[in-house]
Design an enzyme around this catalytic site. Structure first.
Site, mmCIF file in Angstrom:
data_model
loop_
_atom_site.group_PDB
_atom_site.id
_atom_site.type_symbol
_atom_site.label_atom_id
_atom_site.label_comp_id
_atom_site.label_asym_id
_atom_site.label_seq_id
_atom_site.Cartn_x
_atom_site.Cartn_y
_atom_site.Cartn_z
ATOM 1 N N GLY A 43 0.602 -0.676 0.535
ATOM 2 C CA GLY A 43 -0.147 0.271 -0.071
ATOM 3 C C GLY A 43 0.797 0.841 0.262
ATOM 4 O O GLY A 43 2.129 1.383 0.657
ATOM 5 N N ASP A 98 -1.036 -8.299 0.895
ATOM 6 C CA ASP A 98 0.225 -8.456 0.441
ATOM 7 C C ASP A 98 0.414 -9.877 -0.444
ATOM 8 O O ASP A 98 1.098 -10.090 -1.519
ATOM 9 C CB ASP A 98 1.113 -7.695 1.004
ATOM 10 C CG ASP A 98 1.174 -6.339 1.450
ATOM 11 O OD1 ASP A 98 0.360 -5.848 0.623
ATOM 12 O OD2 ASP A 98 2.420 -5.545 2.251
ATOM 13 N N HIS A 146 0.101 1.304 9.730
ATOM 14 C CA HIS A 146 -1.165 1.700 9.251
ATOM 15 C C HIS A 146 -1.740 2.619 9.936
ATOM 16 O O HIS A 146 -3.530 2.580 9.539
ATOM 17 C CB HIS A 146 -2.112 -0.064 8.133
ATOM 18 C CG HIS A 146 -1.179 -0.611 7.112
ATOM 19 N ND1 HIS A 146 -0.159 -1.339 7.944
ATOM 20 C CD2 HIS A 146 -1.241 -0.083 6.343
ATOM 21 C CE1 HIS A 146 0.479 -2.021 6.817
ATOM 22 N NE2 HIS A 146 0.060 -0.961 5.777
ATOM 23 N N LYS A 152 6.060 -7.612 2.916
ATOM 24 C CA LYS A 152 5.595 -7.348 3.900
ATOM 25 C C LYS A 152 4.710 -8.034 4.554
ATOM 26 O O LYS A 152 3.804 -8.096 3.182
ATOM 27 C CB LYS A 152 5.069 -6.022 4.188
ATOM 28 C CG LYS A 152 6.558 -5.025 3.895
ATOM 29 C CD LYS A 152 5.752 -4.050 4.601
ATOM 30 C CE LYS A 152 4.457 -2.915 4.046
ATOM 31 N NZ LYS A 152 4.615 -2.736 2.039
ATOM 32 N N HIS A 191 3.728 4.914 2.874
ATOM 33 C CA HIS A 191 4.500 4.664 3.640
ATOM 34 C C HIS A 191 6.527 5.355 2.505
ATOM 35 O O HIS A 191 7.169 4.654 2.854
ATOM 36 C CB HIS A 191 4.996 3.417 3.396
ATOM 37 C CG HIS A 191 3.760 2.283 3.998
ATOM 38 N ND1 HIS A 191 3.376 2.943 5.475
ATOM 39 C CD2 HIS A 191 3.191 1.373 3.536
ATOM 40 C CE1 HIS A 191 2.558 2.062 5.757
ATOM 41 N NE2 HIS A 191 1.897 0.894 4.688
#
Length: 333
Positions: free
Chosen positions: A54, A110, A219, A105, A57
């Site tokens: 995502g 993911d 997150h 990760k 980051h």
């Protein structure tokens, strides 16, 4: 909410396009499907490295595409895993004939989407191996994972495995190096404030003005507990102790100490954290031989920090010191 954005739904695409325009010597942006690859394409005979996840980051992961680190990165929507299609296309773009390593990760989306992309690539005769980064000692399970989360240690995996691939190690050897890093790196973070995802328009969790969250995820996932705001040294102790307890470092061992900012914390404050963490390690006879301080894996504008410790040996130290040329990490070139 005040952010330098246009349509919240287009933030990632526009940002990645701008990133590519700013760094044409390092990367190429493919917009449909969206991924970032190394300028000049795959290096023939070299193991390709692909990571992603995502957005929100930054500079992870696109900022680490370049010589000595990743060959491709796949940004998903904010705090949302990319789908298999762009991962698959990025994998093909990174394939120089020596196989591709996926660095993933440990978040459920993911893991599942990279697995699907790997199956698609294997069907087209691209050899793919995967490693899963799970360095966060704060919790065993969270809203997003089964097992520990992958956080700041991901940067160290990408750098060290990337150096191994760059020097010509084969796929098995690159996987072994990545797994060695994963087995010897631990992290824990703290949030002083929440962050605001553009399309949500409100903070991702609630903290009172005098509260902080110990063990927060990147997150905004909940951590171990909320506590009253405290001094930098006390907060550093609360982050570092679980990391050291898990690593069980012996007197005389060498480590890399990494203090990471979550996006909204001044560098001066990160060095306060580093200062005390270094004192603690020195007092325990643990030798800090390599260091990294700064905003390397963030959570939008969250105020906070994480501490990562990696146990080093001569091999990992050599690979950490190897030249790297990316938008976010550059030395020796």
């Amino acid at each position: 909410m005040k952010k330098l954005i246009n349509d919240p739904q287009n933030v990632v695409t526009e940002s990645v396009r701008g990133f590519g325009l700013a760094h044409p010597d390092l990367v190429r942006v493919n917009e449909d499907p969206l991924f970032v690859s190394r300028a000049g394409g795959a290096v023939q005979g070299k193991v390709g490295l692909v990571s992603g996840g995502g957005s929100g980051h930054e500079p992870l992961h696109a900022g680490y595409v370049g010589v000595g680190m990743l060959d491709a990165a796949v940004p998903g929507a904010m705090f949302t895993s990319p789908t298999p299609e762009p991962i698959f296309e990025a994998t093909k773009a990174a394939d120089g004939g020596a196989g591709v390593l996926h660095i993933v990760k440990n978040y459920t989306g993911d893991v599942l989407n990279f697995e699907t992309a790997a199956e698609l690539a294997e069907a087209e005769d691209v050899t793919v191996r995967s490693v899963v980064v799970n360095d966060d000692v704060a919790v065993e399970d969270s809203l997003y994972t089964a097992g520990r989360r992958g956080v700041a240690g991901t940067v160290l995996v990408e750098k060290i495995a990337g150096a191994a691939a760059e020097r010509g190690d084969d796929l098995d050897a690159v996987v072994a190096v990545a797994e060695q890093v994963i087995g010897n790196v631990r992290s824990m973070g703290v949030a002083l404030t929440a962050c605001t995802v553009p399309h949500a328009g409100k903070p991702s969790f609630d903290l009172a003005d005098d509260e902080i969250e110990i063990g927060i995820g990147i997150h905004g996932e909940p951590g171990r507990h909320k506590i009253a705001m405290a001094g930098a040294d006390e907060i550093t102790d609360r982050l570092l102790e679980p990391v050291l307890e898990d690593l069980k470092l012996a007197d005389g061992e060498q480590v890399l100490l990494f203090v990471n900012g979550m996006g909204g914390t001044p560098l001066s404050e990160l060095y306060l954290v580093y200062n005390h963490a270094r004192d603690v390690l020195d007092s325990r006879g643990v030798e800090v031989t390599r260091s990294l301080v700064g905003n390397y894996i963030t959570s939008l504008e969250m105020q906070g920090a994480s501490i990562t410790v990696l146990r080093l040996d001569s091999t990992l130290t050599e690979l950490w010191d190897a030249p790297v040329n990316t938008a976010a990490l550059r030395r020796g070139v």
